[in-house]
Motif scaffolding. Structure first.
Motif, short mmCIF file in Angstrom:
data_model
loop_
_atom_site.label_atom_id
_atom_site.label_comp_id
_atom_site.label_asym_id
_atom_site.label_seq_id
_atom_site.Cartn_x
_atom_site.Cartn_y
_atom_site.Cartn_z
N LEU A 148 -17.03 11.21 -0.65
CA LEU A 148 -18.18 10.38 -0.99
C LEU A 148 -17.94 9.65 -2.30
O LEU A 148 -18.21 8.45 -2.41
CB LEU A 148 -19.44 11.24 -1.08
CG LEU A 148 -20.73 10.45 -1.39
CD1 LEU A 148 -21.90 10.97 -0.58
CD2 LEU A 148 -21.07 10.49 -2.88
N LEU A 149 -17.44 10.34 -3.32
CA LEU A 149 -17.21 9.69 -4.61
C LEU A 149 -16.14 8.60 -4.50
O LEU A 149 -16.28 7.52 -5.08
CB LEU A 149 -16.84 10.72 -5.66
CG LEU A 149 -17.95 11.69 -6.08
CD1 LEU A 149 -17.42 12.70 -7.08
CD2 LEU A 149 -19.15 10.93 -6.67
N SER A 150 -15.08 8.89 -3.77
CA SER A 150 -14.03 7.87 -3.61
C SER A 150 -14.54 6.67 -2.83
O SER A 150 -14.24 5.52 -3.17
CB SER A 150 -12.80 8.48 -2.93
OG SER A 150 -12.14 9.39 -3.79
N ARG A 151 -15.34 6.91 -1.79
CA ARG A 151 -15.88 5.78 -1.01
C ARG A 151 -16.89 5.00 -1.83
O ARG A 151 -17.02 3.78 -1.68
CB ARG A 151 -16.47 6.28 0.31
CG ARG A 151 -15.42 6.84 1.24
CD ARG A 151 -15.75 6.73 2.70
NE ARG A 151 -14.60 7.15 3.49
CZ ARG A 151 -13.54 6.41 3.76
NH1 ARG A 151 -13.49 5.16 3.32
NH2 ARG A 151 -12.54 6.87 4.48
N GLU B 75 -8.81 2.85 3.56
CA GLU B 75 -7.98 3.79 4.31
C GLU B 75 -7.69 5.03 3.48
O GLU B 75 -7.39 4.96 2.29
CB GLU B 75 -6.66 3.11 4.70
CG GLU B 75 -5.74 3.99 5.52
CD GLU B 75 -4.48 3.25 5.95
OE1 GLU B 75 -3.46 3.92 6.20
OE2 GLU B 75 -4.53 2.00 6.01
N SER B 76 -7.79 6.19 4.13
CA SER B 76 -7.51 7.46 3.45
C SER B 76 -6.00 7.65 3.33
O SER B 76 -5.27 7.59 4.31
CB SER B 76 -8.13 8.62 4.23
OG SER B 76 -7.85 9.84 3.58
N LEU B 77 -5.53 7.90 2.10
CA LEU B 77 -4.11 8.07 1.84
C LEU B 77 -3.74 9.50 1.50
O LEU B 77 -2.58 9.89 1.64
CB LEU B 77 -3.68 7.15 0.69
CG LEU B 77 -3.91 5.65 0.92
CD1 LEU B 77 -3.55 4.87 -0.34
CD2 LEU B 77 -3.10 5.17 2.12
N TYR B 78 -4.71 10.27 1.06
CA TYR B 78 -4.47 11.68 0.76
C TYR B 78 -5.80 12.39 0.84
O TYR B 78 -6.80 11.94 0.26
CB TYR B 78 -3.86 11.87 -0.62
CG TYR B 78 -3.50 13.30 -0.98
CD1 TYR B 78 -2.22 13.78 -0.78
CD2 TYR B 78 -4.46 14.17 -1.50
CE1 TYR B 78 -1.88 15.10 -1.10
CE2 TYR B 78 -4.14 15.48 -1.82
CZ TYR B 78 -2.85 15.94 -1.62
OH TYR B 78 -2.51 17.25 -1.93
N VAL B 79 -5.84 13.50 1.54
CA VAL B 79 -7.08 14.26 1.65
C VAL B 79 -6.77 15.75 1.64
O VAL B 79 -5.84 16.21 2.29
CB VAL B 79 -7.89 13.87 2.91
CG1 VAL B 79 -7.09 14.15 4.17
CG2 VAL B 79 -9.23 14.56 2.93
N ARG B 80 -7.55 16.45 0.88
CA ARG B 80 -7.48 17.92 0.84
C ARG B 80 -8.90 18.39 0.56
O ARG B 80 -9.42 18.25 -0.53
CB ARG B 80 -6.54 18.39 -0.25
CG ARG B 80 -6.51 19.90 -0.46
CD ARG B 80 -5.67 20.24 -1.70
NE ARG B 80 -5.80 21.64 -2.07
CZ ARG B 80 -4.97 22.60 -1.69
NH1 ARG B 80 -3.93 22.30 -0.93
NH2 ARG B 80 -5.15 23.84 -2.09
N MET C 221 0.83 -1.19 0.00
CA MET C 221 0.00 0.00 0.00
C MET C 221 0.88 1.26 0.00
O MET C 221 1.87 1.32 0.73
CB MET C 221 -0.91 0.03 1.25
CG MET C 221 -1.91 1.19 1.24
SD MET C 221 -2.72 1.43 2.86
CE MET C 221 -3.45 -0.18 3.13
N PRO C 222 0.55 2.26 -0.79
CA PRO C 222 1.28 3.52 -0.71
C PRO C 222 1.13 4.13 0.68
O PRO C 222 0.17 3.84 1.41
CB PRO C 222 0.60 4.39 -1.76
CG PRO C 222 -0.10 3.45 -2.67
CD PRO C 222 -0.50 2.28 -1.82
N THR C 223 2.04 5.00 1.04
CA THR C 223 1.94 5.72 2.30
C THR C 223 1.39 7.12 2.05
O THR C 223 1.57 7.67 0.96
CB THR C 223 3.31 5.85 2.98
OG1 THR C 223 4.15 6.67 2.15
CG2 THR C 223 3.95 4.48 3.18
N PRO C 224 0.71 7.68 3.03
CA PRO C 224 0.24 9.06 2.86
C PRO C 224 1.39 10.02 2.52
O PRO C 224 1.22 10.90 1.67
CB PRO C 224 -0.38 9.38 4.22
CG PRO C 224 -0.86 8.05 4.73
CD PRO C 224 0.19 7.08 4.28
N ALA C 225 2.54 9.82 3.15
CA ALA C 225 3.68 10.70 2.86
C ALA C 225 4.15 10.53 1.42
O ALA C 225 4.51 11.51 0.74
CB ALA C 225 4.82 10.41 3.84
#
Length: 470
Positions: free
Chosen positions: A364-367, A89-94, A55-59
């Motif tokens: 919402l769209l991503s989920r 799991e959320s990996l990037y959020v803005r 899995m990618p990391t948020p960083a």
């Protein structure tokens, strides 16, 4: 368990050629297990994704895409959500929970809600019944925008008026009717959504929404979705085409008008010709639309706004709401909440995304896409087949062609969205390590006239696809 994102409804079939399924199966209803394409078979696109891929990391994701998100090309209001499709799991959020104009990514919500309520195999039935007056037949619109006049229609596998006319002629024993009435009373409210831009009714991207229409209200059924000229009175135009097929003289074709069908009398077939008059309300013929899953394909692949609005009304009807813009949007919001998506993050006004009154969040769209991809709702998974493939099909066929975004070609499936000043992108992709991600980018203040927003969105998705981001 692996994540299966390309299973058709009730069929464990991996499509190995990227792009939509419309046209591959011809006009029949059955899908072959093996499709002879007459060309080398390319590798699978978003096929079975292993659950043990790193899995990618948020960083890592932040380092890869932050500069693209915050650059000037997308404007000052850019809201983003990137989720791991397996775990959610959320990996990037803005601004992931910020209500934003979604443009045509709204169609993802339309697709999910109509598949959840009607099911992939549901078909819309257009019927003809005997009218109250002698010699009158009534064609009843049920909300099928794909209905064709004949074999040259816009949508593969559509029901056809010429076949319906033949059924009616046979039921009447060869007697030509004297009057055709159009019952389009199933739909209510305005035919254009108040939040649509002023040029949509004449620009060909939308149409007057009536319960009876042919070829998505196109004047020329072979014109593409993009900017096709539409009739302002789709129901009457369809009724006149039907009257011509029945053999009515020109004056009676011109006199086709709206009305209401008499109540059904319980008879599904008229008495044998010559045994007496046919009772009002007796069914004289019927044709059906392609399955809902095929209509979802049409909607997503080419961003077909007319099909989208018709499907939203099917959601409304399934929930006892009026078949209108308001009823469809309200029912979709309810169904999204029933599916476990955050109810406070959706406030819709239409099903196509043409309305600037729509508000949804990137989260919402991503989920929603995570829910589609993880296989927990098998009735929804066929949605993925309709998503355009980067550099290959639909609204992405001419994108991802430059060096900066080429790594995303063939490995990104996503819905586009564009209004003046609004650019949206939401879909699924696999990283270089084979991890499936759901992503959404909604930019609402793109500088007017800018031609850089789409290339930046392509580059952003391609960057995620090309890196392990760890």
């Amino acid at each position: 368990m692996p994540v299966l994102v390309l299973a058709l409804a009730a069929v464990s079939l991996v499509i190995v050629r990227p792009g939509p399924i419309a046209g591959w199966w011809g006009s029949g209803d059955r899908s072959p297990a093996i499709i002879e394409l007459g060309e080398p078979t390319p590798p699978p696109v978003l096929a079975n994704v292993p659950d043990n891929a790193p899995m990618p990391t948020p960083a890592g994701i932040r380092a890869a895409i932050d500069a693209l998100v915050t650059g000037s090309a997308l404007g000052s209001e850019v809201n983003v959500s990137v989720l791991d499709a397996l775990t959610g799991e959320s990996l990037y959020v803005r601004g992931g929970d910020v209500p934003t104009v979604p443009a045509s990514t709204t169609k993802l919500a339309t697709a999910v809600t109509v598949l959840a309520t009607r099911g992939p195999a549901y078909r819309i039935t257009t019927r003809v019944v005997a009218g109250a007056e002698p010699g009158e037949v009534v064609i009843i619109g049920a909300g099928d925008p794909t209905l064709a006049v004949n074999g040259t229609g816009s949508y593969p596998g559509a029901g056809r008026l010429d076949r319906l006319a033949e059924q009616v002629k046979q039921a009447l024993g060869g007697t030509v009717p004297t009057k055709v009435t159009v019952d389009s009373s199933l739909y209510s409210g305005p035919t254009y959504e108040p939040g649509w831009d002023a040029d949509i009714p004449t620009g060909g991207y939308g149409a007057a929404m009536t319960a009876l229409m042919t070829d998505g209200a196109r004047l020329d059924p072979k014109k593409s979705t993009k900017g096709a000229a539409r009739t302002p009175v789709p129901d009457l135009a369809a009724g006149k085409s039907f009257a011509k097929l029945l053999g009515l003289p020109a004056a009676q074709v011109k006199a086709v008008s709206r009305g209401t069908a008499p109540p059904a009398n319980g008879s599904t077939a008229p008495p044998t010709a010559g045994t007496g008059p046919i009772e009002p309300g007796t069914e004289l013929g019927r044709v059906q639309s392609p399955p809902i899953i095929r209509m979802v394909d049409f909607m997503l692949t080419d961003s077909d706004n007319v099909v989208a609005e018709a499907l939203a009304r099917q959601v409304a009807l399934s929930r006892g709401q009026p078949a209108s813009f308001v009823g469809g949007a309200a029912a979709m919001d309810v169904v999204l909440a029933e599916l476990g998506l955050p109810a406070d993050q959706s406030d819709l006004a239409d099903g196509s995304g043409l309305s600037r009154s729509n508000r949804v969040t990137p989260e919402l769209l991503s989920r929603l896409l995570v829910m589609v991809a993880n296989g927990q709702h098998p009735e929804l998974t066929g949605l993925v087949n309709g998503l355009p493939v980067a550099g290959w099909s639909g609204t992405l066929d001419d994108r991802f062609g430059v060096a900066a975004s080429r790594m995303g070609a063939g490995v990104v499936r996503a819905k586009t969205g564009t209004l003046s000043g609004v650019h949206a992108f939401s879909g699924l992709l696999t990283t270089a390590d084979g991890r499936l991600l759901a992503f959404t980018v909604l930019a609402n203040k793109v500088p007017v006239g800018s031609d850089q927003a789409q290339p930046i969105l392509d580059r952003l998705a391609a960057t995620l696809a090309a890196c392990g981001c760890r």
